[in-house]
Design a protein around this motif. Structure first.
Motif, PDB file in Angstrom:
ATOM      1  N   UNK A 280       0.889  -1.201  -0.128  1.00 36.41           N
ATOM      2  CA  UNK A 280      -0.112  -0.009  -0.130  1.00 36.41           C
ATOM      3  C   UNK A 280       0.872   1.380  -0.054  1.00 36.41           C
ATOM      4  N   UNK A 281       2.001   1.199   0.857  1.00 34.79           N
ATOM      5  CA  UNK A 281       2.755   2.307   1.034  1.00 34.79           C
ATOM      6  C   UNK A 281       3.680   2.705  -0.304  1.00 34.79           C
ATOM      7  N   UNK A 282       4.040   1.486  -0.818  1.00 30.36           N
ATOM      8  CA  UNK A 282       4.939   1.380  -1.774  1.00 30.36           C
ATOM      9  C   UNK A 282       4.159   2.142  -3.164  1.00 30.36           C
TER      10      UNK A 282
ATOM     11  N   UNK B  52       9.509   3.349  -3.224  1.00 32.36           N
ATOM     12  CA  UNK B  52       8.392   2.815  -4.206  1.00 32.36           C
ATOM     13  C   UNK B  52       9.256   1.429  -4.223  1.00 32.36           C
ATOM     14  N   UNK B  53      10.508   1.108  -4.829  1.00 31.78           N
ATOM     15  CA  UNK B  53      11.195  -0.083  -4.944  1.00 31.78           C
ATOM     16  C   UNK B  53      11.336  -0.866  -3.760  1.00 31.78           C
ATOM     17  N   UNK B  54      11.816  -0.159  -2.832  1.00 31.65           N
ATOM     18  CA  UNK B  54      11.968  -1.072  -1.472  1.00 31.65           C
ATOM     19  C   UNK B  54      10.898  -1.491  -1.061  1.00 31.65           C
ATOM     20  N   UNK B  55       9.786  -0.719  -0.591  1.00 30.97           N
ATOM     21  CA  UNK B  55       8.425  -1.080  -0.096  1.00 30.97           C
ATOM     22  C   UNK B  55       7.699  -2.186  -0.836  1.00 30.97           C
ATOM     23  N   UNK B  56       7.681  -1.959  -2.013  1.00 32.16           N
ATOM     24  CA  UNK B  56       7.047  -2.864  -3.176  1.00 32.16           C
ATOM     25  C   UNK B  56       7.908  -4.130  -3.481  1.00 32.16           C
ATOM     26  N   UNK B  57       9.241  -4.326  -3.232  1.00 32.87           N
ATOM     27  CA  UNK B  57       9.979  -5.220  -3.507  1.00 32.87           C
ATOM     28  C   UNK B  57       9.890  -6.069  -2.376  1.00 32.87           C
ATOM     29  N   UNK B  58       9.815  -5.510  -1.075  1.00 32.58           N
ATOM     30  CA  UNK B  58       9.592  -6.278   0.061  1.00 32.58           C
ATOM     31  C   UNK B  58       8.500  -6.871   0.324  1.00 32.58           C
TER      32      UNK B  58
ATOM     33  N   UNK C  13      14.121  13.834  -2.201  1.00 32.62           N
ATOM     34  CA  UNK C  13      12.835  13.701  -3.158  1.00 32.62           C
ATOM     35  C   UNK C  13      12.492  12.490  -3.626  1.00 32.62           C
ATOM     36  N   UNK C  14      13.400  11.376  -3.144  1.00 34.44           N
ATOM     37  CA  UNK C  14      13.149   9.963  -3.487  1.00 34.44           C
ATOM     38  C   UNK C  14      12.572   9.203  -2.459  1.00 34.44           C
ATOM     39  N   UNK C  15      12.747   9.554  -1.193  1.00 37.98           N
ATOM     40  CA  UNK C  15      12.257   8.958   0.015  1.00 37.98           C
ATOM     41  C   UNK C  15      11.011   9.782   0.830  1.00 37.98           C
ATOM     42  N   UNK C  16      10.572   8.902   1.836  1.00 37.60           N
ATOM     43  CA  UNK C  16       9.616   9.811   2.547  1.00 37.60           C
ATOM     44  C   UNK C  16       9.767  10.883   3.609  1.00 37.60           C
ATOM     45  N   UNK C  17      11.193  11.032   3.572  1.00 36.96           N
ATOM     46  CA  UNK C  17      11.708  12.146   4.549  1.00 36.96           C
ATOM     47  C   UNK C  17      11.563  11.998   5.951  1.00 36.96           C
ATOM     48  N   UNK C  18      11.260  10.685   6.143  1.00 41.57           N
ATOM     49  CA  UNK C  18      11.159  10.088   7.849  1.00 41.57           C
ATOM     50  C   UNK C  18      12.607   9.594   8.217  1.00 41.57           C
ATOM     51  N   UNK C  19      13.159  10.280   9.426  1.00 40.25           N
ATOM     52  CA  UNK C  19      14.395   9.632   9.762  1.00 40.25           C
ATOM     53  C   UNK C  19      14.075   9.131  11.307  1.00 40.25           C
ATOM     54  N   UNK C  20      14.853   8.164  11.311  1.00 39.23           N
ATOM     55  CA  UNK C  20      15.012   7.368  12.601  1.00 39.23           C
ATOM     56  C   UNK C  20      16.378   8.098  13.424  1.00 39.23           C
ATOM     57  N   UNK C  21      16.397   9.025  13.720  1.00 35.75           N
ATOM     58  CA  UNK C  21      17.623   9.753  14.085  1.00 35.75           C
ATOM     59  C   UNK C  21      18.252  10.156  12.746  1.00 35.75           C
TER      60      UNK C  21
END
Length: 228
Positions: free
Chosen positions: A123-125, A135-141, A193-201
């Motif tokens: 859904x997120x991907x 897109x590639x990471x989430x859909x691929x996983x 521009x190619x990621x969600x911009x959410x950082x864990x640290x």
């Protein structure tokens, strides 16, 4: 320490402990090497092609301040070693935990965990396909987990999820440094521009699932070869 050796040092430190304990007599991991090396090298080829394409596209890149300067195509030597050292350490952790933790506590829940991840990843991907890393990471996983759940139906996923939870401890340390924790600047930079911009640290959220996809491929091939 010369900062040009930082990434190389992280690779070697990630490998050192698992390699030394591969010769531990009660659970000799070195006897699994004939299954391990194909399980490392096959996904490494896929991820290095992905890495090269994203580096050339400017989706991520590398800070020469922390590199030795040895390049293969667009990728530093240290990045190539990453796809050997980290999978070795991760599969070792998975293997060691199967001996240290006798009961597979997550086995009754493994299909539920996988199903929830599949739905969330797809859904997120799909919603963020224009963000290529997301897109590639989430859909691929999501697709790989679906293939496992529906086709392979492995019995080791509970143990994989436990091992991955343990792997997150060194993951946050190593990836934290690579993405700018504890150092000036970063070793690996990302085009937001190619990621969600959410950082864990300092770590992009996508790195968590990128790592899960890679390690799951390593473990899947490792177990498939062992069971043949």
């Amino acid at each position: 320490m010369n900062p040009h050796y930082l990434y190389l040092l992280l690779d070697l430190l990630s490998l050192a402990f698992p390699f030394l304990f591969s010769f531990y007599r009660p659970a000799p991991f070195y006897r699994q090497w004939k299954y391990l090396w194909p399980a490392i090298l096959i996904p490494a080829i896929l991820f290095l092609v992905w890495d090269e394409a994203f580096t050339q596209a400017g989706i991520w890149g590398f800070n020469p301040q922390y590199l030795t300067g040895i390049m293969v195509g667009s990728l530093p030597l240290e990045e190539i070693l990453f796809f050997i050292c980290i999978p070795y350490a991760s599969v070792f952790t998975y293997f060691a935990l199967t001996h240290l933790v006798e009961r597979d506590h997550l086995f009754p829940h493994q299909e539920l965990i996988s199903s929830a991840l599949i739905i969330a990843m797809l859904v997120i991907g799909m919603y963020h396909l224009e963000k290529l890393y997301t897109g590639m990471t989430f859909v691929g996983l999501g697709l790989f987990l679906a293939f496992q759940l529906l086709k392979l139906r492995p019995r080791y996923m509970g143990r994989f999820y436990l091992a991955f939870a343990v792997i997150l401890i060194p993951f946050f340390l190593v990836n934290g440094v690579l993405t700018g924790s504890f150092i000036e600047g970063e070793v690996v930079w990302y085009n937001d521009a190619h990621n969600l911009g959410i950082r864990m640290g300092t770590i992009p959220l996508e790195d968590l699932f990128y790592g899960m996809l890679m390690i799951l491929m390593n473990v899947s091939i490792f177990e498939w070869l062992r069971q043949r």
